[in-house]
Design a protein around this motif. Structure first.
Motif, PDB file in Angstrom:
ATOM      1  N   SER A 121     123.923  -3.310  32.729  1.00  0.00           N
ATOM      2  CA  SER A 121     125.435  -3.314  33.110  1.00  0.00           C
ATOM      3  C   SER A 121     126.013  -4.671  33.535  1.00  0.00           C
ATOM      4  N   GLN A 122     124.983  -5.629  33.622  1.00  0.00           N
ATOM      5  CA  GLN A 122     125.301  -7.200  33.847  1.00  0.00           C
ATOM      6  C   GLN A 122     125.803  -7.766  32.377  1.00  0.00           C
ATOM      7  N   ILE A 123     125.320  -7.271  31.552  1.00  0.00           N
ATOM      8  CA  ILE A 123     125.547  -7.677  30.207  1.00  0.00           C
ATOM      9  C   ILE A 123     126.986  -7.022  29.616  1.00  0.00           C
ATOM     10  N   SER A 124     127.375  -6.111  29.923  1.00  0.00           N
ATOM     11  CA  SER A 124     128.526  -5.360  29.804  1.00  0.00           C
ATOM     12  C   SER A 124     129.586  -6.044  30.402  1.00  0.00           C
ATOM     13  N   GLU A 125     129.368  -6.434  31.423  1.00  0.00           N
ATOM     14  CA  GLU A 125     130.404  -7.140  32.469  1.00  0.00           C
ATOM     15  C   GLU A 125     130.638  -8.471  31.928  1.00  0.00           C
ATOM     16  N   ASN A 134     130.906  -9.184  28.844  1.00  0.00           N
ATOM     17  CA  ASN A 134     131.476  -8.860  27.542  1.00  0.00           C
ATOM     18  C   ASN A 134     132.803  -8.274  27.765  1.00  0.00           C
ATOM     19  N   ASN A 135     132.882  -7.660  28.902  1.00  0.00           N
ATOM     20  CA  ASN A 135     134.266  -6.731  29.300  1.00  0.00           C
ATOM     21  C   ASN A 135     134.350  -7.156  30.987  1.00  0.00           C
ATOM     22  N   PRO A 136     135.571  -7.821  30.716  1.00  0.00           N
ATOM     23  CA  PRO A 136     135.913  -8.215  32.130  1.00  0.00           C
ATOM     24  C   PRO A 136     136.861  -6.975  32.711  1.00  0.00           C
ATOM     25  N   CYS A 137     136.952  -5.793  31.816  1.00  0.00           N
ATOM     26  CA  CYS A 137     137.686  -4.727  32.551  1.00  0.00           C
ATOM     27  C   CYS A 137     136.929  -3.542  32.580  1.00  0.00           C
ATOM     28  N   LEU A 138     135.715  -3.718  32.690  1.00  0.00           N
ATOM     29  CA  LEU A 138     134.616  -2.909  33.032  1.00  0.00           C
ATOM     30  C   LEU A 138     134.883  -1.814  34.210  1.00  0.00           C
ATOM     31  N   SER A 139     135.436  -2.363  35.285  1.00  0.00           N
ATOM     32  CA  SER A 139     135.728  -1.685  36.512  1.00  0.00           C
ATOM     33  C   SER A 139     136.935  -0.789  36.290  1.00  0.00           C
ATOM     34  N   GLU A 140     137.896  -1.361  35.626  1.00  0.00           N
ATOM     35  CA  GLU A 140     139.227  -0.350  35.304  1.00  0.00           C
ATOM     36  C   GLU A 140     138.793   0.617  34.137  1.00  0.00           C
ATOM     37  N   GLN A 141     137.844   0.396  33.264  1.00  0.00           N
ATOM     38  CA  GLN A 141     137.317   1.365  32.301  1.00  0.00           C
ATOM     39  C   GLN A 141     136.832   2.241  32.922  1.00  0.00           C
ATOM     40  N   SER A 142     136.029   2.010  33.918  1.00  0.00           N
ATOM     41  CA  SER A 142     135.077   3.084  34.718  1.00  0.00           C
ATOM     42  C   SER A 142     135.878   3.911  35.544  1.00  0.00           C
ATOM     43  N   GLN A 143     137.181   3.426  35.942  1.00  0.00           N
ATOM     44  CA  GLN A 143     137.956   3.918  36.958  1.00  0.00           C
ATOM     45  C   GLN A 143     138.832   5.245  35.955  1.00  0.00           C
ATOM     46  N   ASN A 203     144.880  -0.980  30.676  1.00  0.00           N
ATOM     47  CA  ASN A 203     145.631  -1.558  29.297  1.00  0.00           C
ATOM     48  C   ASN A 203     146.205  -2.921  29.642  1.00  0.00           C
ATOM     49  N   ALA A 204     146.776  -2.869  30.908  1.00  0.00           N
ATOM     50  CA  ALA A 204     147.024  -4.411  31.368  1.00  0.00           C
ATOM     51  C   ALA A 204     146.133  -5.429  31.661  1.00  0.00           C
ATOM     52  N   CYS A 205     144.836  -5.008  31.931  1.00  0.00           N
ATOM     53  CA  CYS A 205     143.704  -5.599  32.264  1.00  0.00           C
ATOM     54  C   CYS A 205     143.238  -6.199  30.628  1.00  0.00           C
ATOM     55  N   LYS A 206     143.413  -5.376  29.714  1.00  0.00           N
ATOM     56  CA  LYS A 206     142.830  -5.643  28.277  1.00  0.00           C
ATOM     57  C   LYS A 206     143.840  -6.715  27.825  1.00  0.00           C
ATOM     58  N   ARG A 207     145.205  -6.537  27.877  1.00  0.00           N
ATOM     59  CA  ARG A 207     146.095  -7.501  27.497  1.00  0.00           C
ATOM     60  C   ARG A 207     146.042  -8.943  27.952  1.00  0.00           C
ATOM     61  N   PHE A 208     145.617  -8.772  29.404  1.00  0.00           N
ATOM     62  CA  PHE A 208     145.590 -10.123  30.084  1.00  0.00           C
ATOM     63  C   PHE A 208     144.537 -11.115  29.637  1.00  0.00           C
ATOM     64  N   TRP A 209     143.016 -10.323  29.595  1.00  0.00           N
ATOM     65  CA  TRP A 209     142.148 -10.964  29.032  1.00  0.00           C
ATOM     66  C   TRP A 209     142.234 -11.298  27.433  1.00  0.00           C
ATOM     67  N   GLY A 210     142.801 -10.570  26.910  1.00  0.00           N
ATOM     68  CA  GLY A 210     142.919 -10.876  25.445  1.00  0.00           C
ATOM     69  C   GLY A 210     143.909 -12.023  25.130  1.00  0.00           C
ATOM     70  N   GLU A 211     144.817 -12.232  26.078  1.00  0.00           N
ATOM     71  CA  GLU A 211     145.498 -13.539  26.122  1.00  0.00           C
ATOM     72  C   GLU A 211     144.910 -14.791  26.594  1.00  0.00           C
ATOM     73  N   VAL A 212     144.008 -14.629  27.487  1.00  0.00           N
ATOM     74  CA  VAL A 212     143.078 -15.488  27.959  1.00  0.00           C
ATOM     75  C   VAL A 212     142.152 -16.101  26.870  1.00  0.00           C
ATOM     76  N   ARG A 213     141.601 -15.072  26.171  1.00  0.00           N
ATOM     77  CA  ARG A 213     140.694 -15.661  24.789  1.00  0.00           C
ATOM     78  C   ARG A 213     141.542 -16.113  23.710  1.00  0.00           C
ATOM     79  N   ARG A 214     142.886 -15.859  23.545  1.00  0.00           N
ATOM     80  CA  ARG A 214     143.387 -16.147  22.676  1.00  0.00           C
ATOM     81  C   ARG A 214     143.658 -17.954  22.880  1.00  0.00           C
ATOM     82  N   ARG A 215     144.292 -17.869  24.328  1.00  0.00           N
ATOM     83  CA  ARG A 215     144.402 -19.342  24.876  1.00  0.00           C
ATOM     84  C   ARG A 215     143.366 -20.254  24.769  1.00  0.00           C
ATOM     85  N   ARG A 216     142.293 -19.698  25.217  1.00  0.00           N
ATOM     86  CA  ARG A 216     141.035 -20.394  25.018  1.00  0.00           C
ATOM     87  C   ARG A 216     140.582 -20.946  23.835  1.00  0.00           C
TER      88      ARG A 216
END
Length: 104
Positions: free
Chosen positions: A25-29, A31-40, A63-76
């Motif tokens: 689970s820690q490994i998944s977290e 790689n997936n910052p939206c794990l909680s939202e996905q679980s919900q 979906n908002a979470c995925k867009r947000f972290w996708g943008e963070v990845r692109r910028r980084r």
């Protein structure tokens, strides 16, 4: 055939098996910052008999979470920062900065 999650080592007892599950689970977290939202979303879908309309708010949040972290990845990536996805301990500060500024 004995299968376990991902590449986790084979457990020899129940306590070790539980530790391996938590490690997975820690490994998944990582790689997936939206794990909680996905679980919900998954819990809502299970509870509602897979009625998407009843889970739309959870799905929108995911979906908002995925867009947000996708943008963070692109910028980084654009700025040459590694890793592209910040570690979990840095994510709260990034979200807080976004909420205060209204943009990344």
């Amino acid at each position: 055939m004995n299968r376990n999650a991902g590449n986790l080592p084979k457990a020899t007892n129940e306590a070790e098996r539980q530790r391996n599950i938590r490690a997975g689970s820690q490994i998944s977290e990582l790689n997936n910052p939206c794990l909680s939202e996905q679980s919900q979303v998954q819990k809502c879908m299970d509870k509602s008999g897979y009625d998407k309309e009843k889970c739309q708010l959870h799905m929108n949040n995911y979906n908002a979470c995925k867009r947000f972290w996708g943008e963070v990845r692109r910028r980084r990536r654009k700025e040459g920062l590694e890793p592209e996805l910040p570690p979990p301990e840095e994510r709260a500060a990034i979200k807080k900065e976004f909420l205060s500024k209204g943009h990344l």
